[in-house]
Design an enzyme around this catalytic site. Structure first.
Site, mmCIF file in Angstrom:
data_model
loop_
_atom_site.group_PDB
_atom_site.id
_atom_site.type_symbol
_atom_site.label_atom_id
_atom_site.label_comp_id
_atom_site.label_asym_id
_atom_site.label_seq_id
_atom_site.Cartn_x
_atom_site.Cartn_y
_atom_site.Cartn_z
ATOM 1 N N HIS A 278 49.004 46.745 51.889
ATOM 2 C CA HIS A 278 48.991 45.865 50.671
ATOM 3 C C HIS A 278 49.172 47.158 49.351
ATOM 4 O O HIS A 278 47.790 47.668 49.211
ATOM 5 C CB HIS A 278 48.638 44.661 50.604
ATOM 6 C CG HIS A 278 49.299 43.514 51.597
ATOM 7 N ND1 HIS A 278 48.267 43.771 52.601
ATOM 8 C CD2 HIS A 278 49.934 43.016 52.003
ATOM 9 C CE1 HIS A 278 48.556 42.879 53.731
ATOM 10 N NE2 HIS A 278 49.188 42.457 53.081
ATOM 11 N N ASP B 40 45.852 47.670 57.831
ATOM 12 C CA ASP B 40 46.966 46.330 58.623
ATOM 13 C C ASP B 40 47.930 46.634 58.359
ATOM 14 O O ASP B 40 49.221 46.655 58.607
ATOM 15 C CB ASP B 40 47.210 45.168 57.752
ATOM 16 C CG ASP B 40 46.384 45.487 56.229
ATOM 17 O OD1 ASP B 40 45.982 44.538 55.502
ATOM 18 O OD2 ASP B 40 46.627 46.871 55.517
ATOM 19 N N ASP C 160 46.259 51.174 52.625
ATOM 20 C CA ASP C 160 45.876 49.534 53.250
ATOM 21 C C ASP C 160 47.471 49.385 52.886
ATOM 22 O O ASP C 160 48.395 49.745 52.271
ATOM 23 C CB ASP C 160 45.459 48.748 52.055
ATOM 24 C CG ASP C 160 44.847 46.809 52.497
ATOM 25 O OD1 ASP C 160 44.148 46.770 52.867
ATOM 26 O OD2 ASP C 160 46.192 46.309 52.752
ATOM 27 N N HIS D 142 42.718 44.124 45.374
ATOM 28 C CA HIS D 142 42.966 43.285 45.299
ATOM 29 C C HIS D 142 42.458 42.999 44.143
ATOM 30 O O HIS D 142 42.650 41.858 42.937
ATOM 31 C CB HIS D 142 43.521 42.050 46.237
ATOM 32 C CG HIS D 142 44.997 42.434 46.722
ATOM 33 N ND1 HIS D 142 45.725 43.131 46.975
ATOM 34 C CD2 HIS D 142 44.572 42.243 48.494
ATOM 35 C CE1 HIS D 142 46.814 43.122 48.390
ATOM 36 N NE2 HIS D 142 45.856 42.760 48.569
HETATM 37 N N1 LIG Z 1 47.421 35.752 52.121
HETATM 38 C C1 LIG Z 1 48.686 36.667 51.295
HETATM 39 C C2 LIG Z 1 48.130 38.237 52.207
HETATM 40 C C3 LIG Z 1 46.981 38.289 51.657
HETATM 41 C C4 LIG Z 1 46.795 40.442 51.790
HETATM 42 C C5 LIG Z 1 45.419 40.209 51.817
HETATM 43 C C6 LIG Z 1 45.328 42.163 52.229
HETATM 44 O O1 LIG Z 1 45.524 42.840 53.504
HETATM 45 N N2 LIG Z 1 45.161 42.925 50.774
HETATM 46 O O2 LIG Z 1 45.216 44.618 51.619
HETATM 47 ZN ZN LIG Z 2 45.894 44.826 53.463
#
Ligand SMILES: NCCCCCC(=O)NO
Ligand SMILES: [Zn+2]
Length: 343
Positions: free
Chosen positions: A197, A284, A195, A159
């Site tokens: 996200h 995840d 991932d 991110h």
């Molecule tokens: N706090 C909001 C969600 C953060 C996602 C973190 C993650 O696993 N990114 O791949």
């Molecule tokens: Zn993630």
């Protein structure tokens, strides 16, 4: 497969994150990496090596110097104000606000972040620097001819963009490793982000470039974090157009759906003909993950690794997310064992 790992990740353990309107104990915690390491050792995945020190230069090949130096000095600046508790940002320069960097640390933190998921603590700088060294040491092993290497990075990185952190990510480990491949002579690097996200930071860093292909399979941004990037129509810009492929999927997607997106991403990667593949390995996507909405099961990660292995590319796996701590090791190492099962 060799695993690169540093105990320095224990130095970073934020207390709270803001999620679902509550200050909640951080899901991104040290036990995640401990469980992955334990599983790698239990199944005799291969050796475990400590990272070498690469310094700031490779980081500055990807990240803005003002951003890097803010992160480096943030904790000392915070402490100098008599604050001995975790740093968290709380104000961000949204549309039509000035993009001028404030003098005060709360303003600078908001300028260099995009959400409240990035606590900074006394040990964060050391931990994030070591996480980059873990990725770069893995990249160096690949450059020496390894078929596959696992960089057990923590904190994660996908991110983080050139000049902002967020979503538990500070430096973009995978992007820094990709840039190192190019700086050492690679012509093309493919990044596959599995991932749950979208890897908004990685996409942003390479969006106007043709020397890095970015592909990502993730929760549809219409309903899922990071919300503001990750749509299928994001194809790259300028010379980078045609070198970015997003595969947003609906909540509840299981292997039958997810694997079709993986096949499509792999077709793009094969057509691109990269010198090396970097996988942003978040698990995840697991059906029991506490903050995610996909339904992959542990055996699916073996299949994921096999599919990636069949690309026949030298591959660096860089750890990203995954918060079902009891199963994170099984799921992450299943991918690597699946990859290794392909000759
Ligand atoms: N706090 C909001 C969600 C953060 C996602 C973190 C993650 O696993 N990114 O791949
Ligand atoms: Zn993630």
């Amino acid at each position: 497969m060799l695993t690169i790992y540093s105990d320095d990740h224990h130095l970073h353990h934020g207390k709270f994150e803001l999620i679902d309107g509550q200050l909640t104990p951080c899901f991104e915690k040290p036990s995640r990496a401990d469980m992955v390491l334990a599983r790698a050792q239990k199944v005799n995945l291969g050796g475990v090596a400590a990272p070498r020190e690469f310094g700031l230069e490779p980081i500055l090949r990807v990240h803005d110097s003002g951003f890097v130096h803010f992160l480096k000095g943030a904790w000392a600046e915070w402490q100098a104000m008599g604050r001995d508790y975790d740093m968290l940002p709380f104000t961000w320069p949204n549309r039509r606000l000035r993009q001028t960097i404030p003098d005060c640390i709360d303003g600078k933190f908001g300028y260099y972040s995009f959400d409240a998921g990035v606590p900074i603590t006394a040990g964060t700088w050391q931990a994030v620097s070591s996480s980059v060294n873990v990725a770069l040491t893995g990249q160096a092993e690949l450059a020496k001819g390894a078929r596959g290497v696992f960089s057990l990075c923590r904190p994660p990185g996908h991110h983080a963009a050139a000049d902002y952190m967020g979503g538990y990510c500070y430096f973009n480990n995978a992007a820094i490793a990709a840039q190192a491949c190019l700086d050492q002579g690679a012509a093309r690097v493919a990044i596959l982000d599995v991932d749950y996200h979208h890897g908004n930071g990685t996409q942003d860093i390479f969006y106007d470039r043709a020397d890095v292909l970015f592909t990502s399979i993730h929760g549809d941004p219409r309903f899922e974090y990071p919300f503001f990037l990750g749509y299928a129509d994001e194809k790259g810009v300028g010379v980078g157009e045609g070198f970015n492929f997003n595969y947003p999927l609906a909540a509840g997607s299981d292997w039958s759906v997810w694997s079709l997106a993986l096949a499509a991403a792999c077709r793009q990667i094969a057509a691109y003909g990269p010198d090396v593949l970097i996988v942003s390995l978040g698990v995840d996507t697991f059906k029991e993950d506490p903050i995610s909405q996909f339904k992959l099961d542990s055996p699916d990660y073996l299949r994921m690794g096999e599919t990636i292995g069949k690309l026949g590319l030298q591959t660096l796996f860089v750890m990203e997310g995954g918060y079902a701590v009891e199963e994170i090791g099984i799921n992450a190492i299943n991918v690597l064992q699946g990859f290794d099962s392909v000759q």
